[in-house]
Motif scaffolding. Sequence first.
Motif, PDB file in Angstrom:
ATOM      1  N   SER A   1      34.351 -27.760  11.940  1.00 32.23           N
ATOM      2  CA  SER A   1      34.738 -27.211  10.644  1.00 32.23           C
ATOM      3  C   SER A   1      35.083 -28.368   9.720  1.00 32.23           C
ATOM      4  CB  SER A   1      35.916 -26.240  10.765  1.00 32.23           C
ATOM      5  OG  SER A   1      37.080 -26.925  11.141  1.00 32.23           O
TER       6      SER A   1
ATOM      7  N   SER B   1      36.942 -29.223   5.738  1.00 37.60           N
ATOM      8  CA  SER B   1      37.687 -28.704   4.595  1.00 37.60           C
ATOM      9  C   SER B   1      36.858 -28.849   3.320  1.00 37.60           C
ATOM     10  CB  SER B   1      39.015 -29.459   4.426  1.00 37.60           C
ATOM     11  OG  SER B   1      38.782 -30.764   3.927  1.00 37.60           O
ATOM     12  N   PHE B   2      37.234 -28.094   2.311  1.00 36.57           N
ATOM     13  CA  PHE B   2      36.553 -28.161   1.023  1.00 36.57           C
ATOM     14  C   PHE B   2      36.561 -29.595   0.496  1.00 36.57           C
ATOM     15  CE2 PHE B   2      36.383 -28.013  -3.589  1.00 36.57           C
ATOM     16  CZ  PHE B   2      35.344 -27.139  -3.826  1.00 36.57           C
ATOM     17  N   THR B   3      37.716 -30.236   0.563  1.00 35.70           N
ATOM     18  CA  THR B   3      37.852 -31.601   0.047  1.00 35.70           C
ATOM     19  C   THR B   3      36.973 -32.577   0.817  1.00 35.70           C
ATOM     20  OG1 THR B   3      40.108 -31.121  -0.658  1.00 35.70           O
ATOM     21  CG2 THR B   3      39.510 -33.435  -0.466  1.00 35.70           C
ATOM     22  N   GLU B   4      36.966 -32.473   2.132  1.00 39.72           N
ATOM     23  CA  GLU B   4      36.133 -33.366   2.954  1.00 39.72           C
ATOM     24  C   GLU B   4      34.650 -33.176   2.640  1.00 39.72           C
ATOM     25  OE1 GLU B   4      38.707 -33.764   7.063  1.00 39.72           O
ATOM     26  OE2 GLU B   4      37.605 -31.904   6.701  1.00 39.72           O
TER      27      GLU B   4
ATOM     28  N   LYS C   1      40.333 -19.312   4.835  1.00 39.14           N
ATOM     29  CA  LYS C   1      41.324 -19.710   3.826  1.00 39.14           C
ATOM     30  C   LYS C   1      42.713 -19.496   4.403  1.00 39.14           C
ATOM     31  CE  LYS C   1      38.321 -18.729  -0.018  1.00 39.14           C
ATOM     32  NZ  LYS C   1      38.270 -18.551  -1.435  1.00 39.14           N
TER      33      LYS C   1
ATOM     34  N   ASN D   1      44.260 -24.160   1.663  1.00 41.32           N
ATOM     35  CA  ASN D   1      43.323 -24.987   2.411  1.00 41.32           C
ATOM     36  C   ASN D   1      42.140 -24.111   2.822  1.00 41.32           C
ATOM     37  OD1 ASN D   1      42.294 -27.241   3.807  1.00 41.32           O
ATOM     38  ND2 ASN D   1      43.156 -26.473   5.715  1.00 41.32           N
ATOM     39  N   THR D   2      40.960 -24.479   2.341  1.00 44.10           N
ATOM     40  CA  THR D   2      39.745 -23.749   2.674  1.00 44.10           C
ATOM     41  C   THR D   2      38.900 -24.616   3.591  1.00 44.10           C
ATOM     42  OG1 THR D   2      39.778 -22.668   0.514  1.00 44.10           O
ATOM     43  CG2 THR D   2      37.704 -22.608   1.717  1.00 44.10           C
ATOM     44  N   THR D   3      38.469 -24.035   4.698  1.00 41.98           N
ATOM     45  CA  THR D   3      37.588 -24.755   5.614  1.00 41.98           C
ATOM     46  C   THR D   3      36.309 -23.945   5.814  1.00 41.98           C
ATOM     47  OG1 THR D   3      38.664 -23.783   7.543  1.00 41.98           O
ATOM     48  CG2 THR D   3      39.437 -25.945   6.841  1.00 41.98           C
ATOM     49  N   TYR D   4      35.259 -24.682   6.145  1.00 48.39           N
ATOM     50  CA  TYR D   4      33.945 -24.078   6.333  1.00 48.39           C
ATOM     51  C   TYR D   4      33.411 -24.450   7.706  1.00 48.39           C
ATOM     52  CZ  TYR D   4      34.325 -23.841   1.292  1.00 48.39           C
ATOM     53  OH  TYR D   4      34.774 -23.603   0.015  1.00 48.39           O
TER      54      TYR D   4
END
Length: 97
Positions: A29, A31-34, A63, A71-74
């Motif tokens: 996974s 994060s949005f920022t990463e 989320k 913190n949103t992860t994908y």
Amino acid sequence: MKHVIHTLNKAFDHRVRLGVMAVLLANDSVSFTELKEALDLTDGNLASHVAALEKAGYVEVSKQFLGKKPNTTYSASASGKQAFQEHLNALEKLLRG
């Protein structure tokens, strides 16, 4: 017989979506920022492309809050992993002629 070019997945036509899937397959996974930093994208550009991949069922979104910060992860879904691998296989066939 279908030409190999017609077996490429249109969901991965755009370089950003191709990049998103490549990063997600290399990690459990992200994060949005990463993801934004890895692909050098704006917030809006990343958000719109991830939304398209999520709508196709290829990306799963989580989320949560870390303290008071969102913190949103994908992560790539099982169908996303399979579809991307099929796309890569088709690209490889195309390259081999």
